[in-house]
Write a protein that holds these residues in place. Structure first.
Motif, PDB file in Angstrom:
ATOM      1  N   ALA A   1       0.831  -1.191   0.000  1.00 45.46           N
ATOM      2  CA  ALA A   1       0.000   0.000   0.000  1.00 45.46           C
ATOM      3  C   ALA A   1       0.872   1.251   0.000  1.00 45.46           C
ATOM      4  CB  ALA A   1      -0.909  -0.001   1.226  1.00 45.46           C
ATOM      5  N   ALA A   2       0.457   2.253  -0.761  1.00 43.18           N
ATOM      6  CA  ALA A   2       1.188   3.525  -0.768  1.00 43.18           C
ATOM      7  C   ALA A   2       1.090   4.180   0.605  1.00 43.18           C
ATOM      8  CB  ALA A   2       0.613   4.460  -1.827  1.00 43.18           C
ATOM      9  N   ASP A   3       2.202   4.747   1.039  1.00 47.21           N
ATOM     10  CA  ASP A   3       2.219   5.459   2.318  1.00 47.21           C
ATOM     11  C   ASP A   3       1.857   6.920   2.059  1.00 47.21           C
ATOM     12  OD1 ASP A   3       2.653   6.628   4.748  1.00 47.21           O
ATOM     13  OD2 ASP A   3       4.609   5.697   5.099  1.00 47.21           O
ATOM     14  N   THR A   4       0.593   7.236   2.178  1.00 44.84           N
ATOM     15  CA  THR A   4       0.115   8.577   1.836  1.00 44.84           C
ATOM     16  C   THR A   4       0.425   9.614   2.910  1.00 44.84           C
ATOM     17  OG1 THR A   4      -2.074   8.043   2.712  1.00 44.84           O
ATOM     18  CG2 THR A   4      -1.696   7.652   0.368  1.00 44.84           C
ATOM     19  N   ASP A   5       1.035   9.181   4.005  1.00 48.47           N
ATOM     20  CA  ASP A   5       1.469  10.125   5.040  1.00 48.47           C
ATOM     21  C   ASP A   5       2.958  10.445   4.937  1.00 48.47           C
ATOM     22  OD1 ASP A   5      -1.051  10.319   6.282  1.00 48.47           O
ATOM     23  OD2 ASP A   5      -0.711   8.438   7.348  1.00 48.47           O
ATOM     24  N   ASP A   6       3.644   9.816   3.987  1.00 48.82           N
ATOM     25  CA  ASP A   6       5.090   9.973   3.836  1.00 48.82           C
ATOM     26  C   ASP A   6       5.363  10.960   2.704  1.00 48.82           C
ATOM     27  OD1 ASP A   6       7.804   9.776   3.349  1.00 48.82           O
ATOM     28  OD2 ASP A   6       7.872   7.591   3.489  1.00 48.82           O
ATOM     29  N   ARG A   7       5.868  12.145   3.048  1.00 47.61           N
ATOM     30  CA  ARG A   7       6.127  13.177   2.049  1.00 47.61           C
ATOM     31  C   ARG A   7       7.115  12.698   0.990  1.00 47.61           C
ATOM     32  NH1 ARG A   7       3.234  17.071   0.216  1.00 47.61           N
ATOM     33  NH2 ARG A   7       3.919  16.261  -1.781  1.00 47.61           N
ATOM     34  N   ALA A   8       8.122  11.932   1.408  1.00 51.31           N
ATOM     35  CA  ALA A   8       9.111  11.446   0.456  1.00 51.31           C
ATOM     36  C   ALA A   8       8.468  10.484  -0.540  1.00 51.31           C
ATOM     37  CB  ALA A   8      10.270  10.765   1.191  1.00 51.31           C
ATOM     38  N   GLU A   9       7.558   9.647  -0.068  1.00 47.94           N
ATOM     39  CA  GLU A   9       6.894   8.716  -0.980  1.00 47.94           C
ATOM     40  C   GLU A   9       6.004   9.469  -1.959  1.00 47.94           C
ATOM     41  OE1 GLU A   9       6.647   4.854  -0.842  1.00 47.94           O
ATOM     42  OE2 GLU A   9       4.505   4.625  -0.444  1.00 47.94           O
ATOM     43  N   ILE A  10       5.275  10.447  -1.469  1.00 47.40           N
ATOM     44  CA  ILE A  10       4.434  11.236  -2.364  1.00 47.40           C
ATOM     45  C   ILE A  10       5.285  11.911  -3.434  1.00 47.40           C
ATOM     46  CG2 ILE A  10       2.911  13.255  -2.505  1.00 47.40           C
ATOM     47  CD1 ILE A  10       1.952  12.505   0.343  1.00 47.40           C
ATOM     48  N   ASP A  11       6.393  12.517  -3.033  1.00 43.28           N
ATOM     49  CA  ASP A  11       7.280  13.173  -3.996  1.00 43.28           C
ATOM     50  C   ASP A  11       7.818  12.172  -5.012  1.00 43.28           C
ATOM     51  OD1 ASP A  11       6.908  15.592  -2.733  1.00 43.28           O
ATOM     52  OD2 ASP A  11       8.809  15.530  -1.632  1.00 43.28           O
ATOM     53  N   ARG A  12       8.126  10.954  -4.566  1.00 43.35           N
ATOM     54  CA  ARG A  12       8.621   9.921  -5.471  1.00 43.35           C
ATOM     55  C   ARG A  12       7.558   9.556  -6.508  1.00 43.35           C
ATOM     56  NH1 ARG A  12      12.980   7.625  -7.975  1.00 43.35           N
ATOM     57  NH2 ARG A  12      12.708   5.364  -8.227  1.00 43.35           N
ATOM     58  N   LEU A  13       6.313   9.447  -6.103  1.00 44.09           N
ATOM     59  CA  LEU A  13       5.268   9.104  -7.056  1.00 44.09           C
ATOM     60  C   LEU A  13       5.031  10.240  -8.051  1.00 44.09           C
ATOM     61  CD1 LEU A  13       2.664   7.121  -4.919  1.00 44.09           C
ATOM     62  CD2 LEU A  13       4.839   6.397  -5.906  1.00 44.09           C
ATOM     63  N   TYR A  14       5.158  11.481  -7.587  1.00 39.57           N
ATOM     64  CA  TYR A  14       5.104  12.618  -8.516  1.00 39.57           C
ATOM     65  C   TYR A  14       6.252  12.507  -9.529  1.00 39.57           C
ATOM     66  CZ  TYR A  14       1.555  15.684  -6.356  1.00 39.57           C
ATOM     67  OH  TYR A  14       0.381  16.258  -5.913  1.00 39.57           O
ATOM     68  N   GLU A  15       7.414  12.120  -9.058  1.00 40.01           N
ATOM     69  CA  GLU A  15       8.576  11.990  -9.943  1.00 40.01           C
ATOM     70  C   GLU A  15       8.333  10.900 -10.990  1.00 40.01           C
ATOM     71  OE1 GLU A  15      13.214  10.455  -9.741  1.00 40.01           O
ATOM     72  OE2 GLU A  15      12.171  10.944  -7.882  1.00 40.01           O
ATOM     73  N   ILE A  16       7.809   9.764 -10.555  1.00 39.87           N
ATOM     74  CA  ILE A  16       7.517   8.682 -11.495  1.00 39.87           C
ATOM     75  C   ILE A  16       6.518   9.160 -12.541  1.00 39.87           C
ATOM     76  CG2 ILE A  16       6.451   6.399 -11.733  1.00 39.87           C
ATOM     77  CD1 ILE A  16       7.572   5.755  -8.929  1.00 39.87           C
ATOM     78  N   CYS A  17       5.548   9.934 -12.119  1.00 38.92           N
ATOM     79  CA  CYS A  17       4.524  10.429 -13.040  1.00 38.92           C
ATOM     80  C   CYS A  17       5.135  11.239 -14.174  1.00 38.92           C
ATOM     81  CB  CYS A  17       3.505  11.259 -12.274  1.00 38.92           C
ATOM     82  SG  CYS A  17       2.068  11.763 -13.258  1.00 38.92           S
ATOM     83  N   VAL A  18       5.985  12.202 -13.861  1.00 42.12           N
ATOM     84  CA  VAL A  18       6.565  13.022 -14.922  1.00 42.12           C
ATOM     85  C   VAL A  18       7.587  12.240 -15.734  1.00 42.12           C
ATOM     86  CG1 VAL A  18       8.460  14.054 -13.576  1.00 42.12           C
ATOM     87  CG2 VAL A  18       7.417  15.344 -15.471  1.00 42.12           C
ATOM     88  N   ARG A  19       8.242  11.265 -15.111  1.00 43.38           N
ATOM     89  CA  ARG A  19       9.236  10.459 -15.839  1.00 43.38           C
ATOM     90  C   ARG A  19       8.598   9.437 -16.771  1.00 43.38           C
ATOM     91  NH1 ARG A  19      13.573   8.221 -11.660  1.00 43.38           N
ATOM     92  NH2 ARG A  19      14.212   7.111 -13.567  1.00 43.38           N
ATOM     93  N   THR A  20       7.282   9.337 -16.759  1.00 47.89           N
ATOM     94  CA  THR A  20       6.567   8.434 -17.668  1.00 47.89           C
ATOM     95  C   THR A  20       5.482   9.168 -18.445  1.00 47.89           C
ATOM     96  OG1 THR A  20       5.090   7.795 -15.839  1.00 47.89           O
ATOM     97  CG2 THR A  20       7.003   6.400 -16.249  1.00 47.89           C
ATOM     98  N   ALA A  21       5.516  10.487 -18.425  1.00 48.60           N
ATOM     99  CA  ALA A  21       4.401  11.284 -18.947  1.00 48.60           C
ATOM    100  C   ALA A  21       4.418  11.481 -20.453  1.00 48.60           C
ATOM    101  CB  ALA A  21       4.370  12.650 -18.258  1.00 48.60           C
TER     102      ALA A  21
END
Length: 213
Positions: free
Chosen positions: A15-35
């Motif tokens: 499960a995604a850790d939606t309380d972890d700022r670093a994890e959220i930032d990582r998922l944002y990074e994955i999004c743009v790196r596959t956009a």
């Protein structure tokens, strides 16, 4: 929470850790790196968080129970799948709570016409909504993105099936997704999983799956 054991590829699903700022930032990074039809679009954005503001942030905020990541042990995520069970309700929530905050946060005067930022800004200011017929027959929708190192080993299929299982457990009748026509590899991937073409636009397809079968 649904956790999966690690397969031979070394990637596990959690499960995604939606309380972890670093994890959220990582998922944002994955999004743009596959956009860019699955390729890295980082250099095309002056504000590279914009794709994540559209395709990651609202899902983590309003549907955290349907967010999973793909990661090797003790490593940052290399992919994710995000979904919502009720697209119509989700869109209404975003119009009340998510899009207005983004419209206030970003300066439209700083967005140059014809850029990737401008296309993202158009989505934020005029977000598309699912047609009523589509949302009724296929009420759920999803987004999945994997970095290159996580592709080709069957882990994307495992991610999708994790989400589909959770939707079925909730009694959701169907799920849809959008994919660019240029992303032929993704189209083949979805069709292999059982998604069928529902509608076709100028540059994109809408695919769907009946979850009652």
């Amino acid at each position: 929470m649904i956790d999966r054991p690690q397969p031979a590829t070394g990637f596990g699903i959690r499960a995604a850790d939606t309380d972890d700022r670093a994890e959220i930032d990582r998922l944002y990074e994955i999004c743009v790196r596959t956009a860019a039809a699955g390729e890295d679009a980082t250099e095309t954005f002056e504000a590279p968080r914009l794709p994540g503001e559209i395709f990651v942030g609202p899902y983590l905020r309003y549907a955290p129970e349907l967010a999973w990541v793909l990661a090797q042990a003790d490593q940052p995520a290399s992919g994710y799948v995000l979904g919502v069970a009720d697209t119509a309700s989700f869109e209404q929530t975003l119009e009340r709570e998510w899009w207005p905050a983004l419209r206030d946060r970003y300066d439209p005067e700083a967005v140059r016409e014809g850029t990737a930022d401008a296309r993202a800004w158009e989505w934020i200011t005029h977000p598309p909504t699912a047609p009523a017929e589509l949302a009724a027959a296929y009420p759920a929708h999803l987004h999945i993105d994997l970095l290159p190192e996580a592709q080709g080993g069957g882990d994307g299929s495992r991610l999708i099936r994790t989400l589909l299982g959770a939707l079925r457990a909730r009694g959701v009748r169907g799920v849809h997704l959008g994919v660019g026509k240029a992303n032929t590899r993704a189209i083949g991937f979805y069709r292999h999983l059982g998604f069928e073409r529902l509608t076709e636009g100028p540059g994109s397809l809408t695919l769907g799956m009946d979850l009652r079968a």
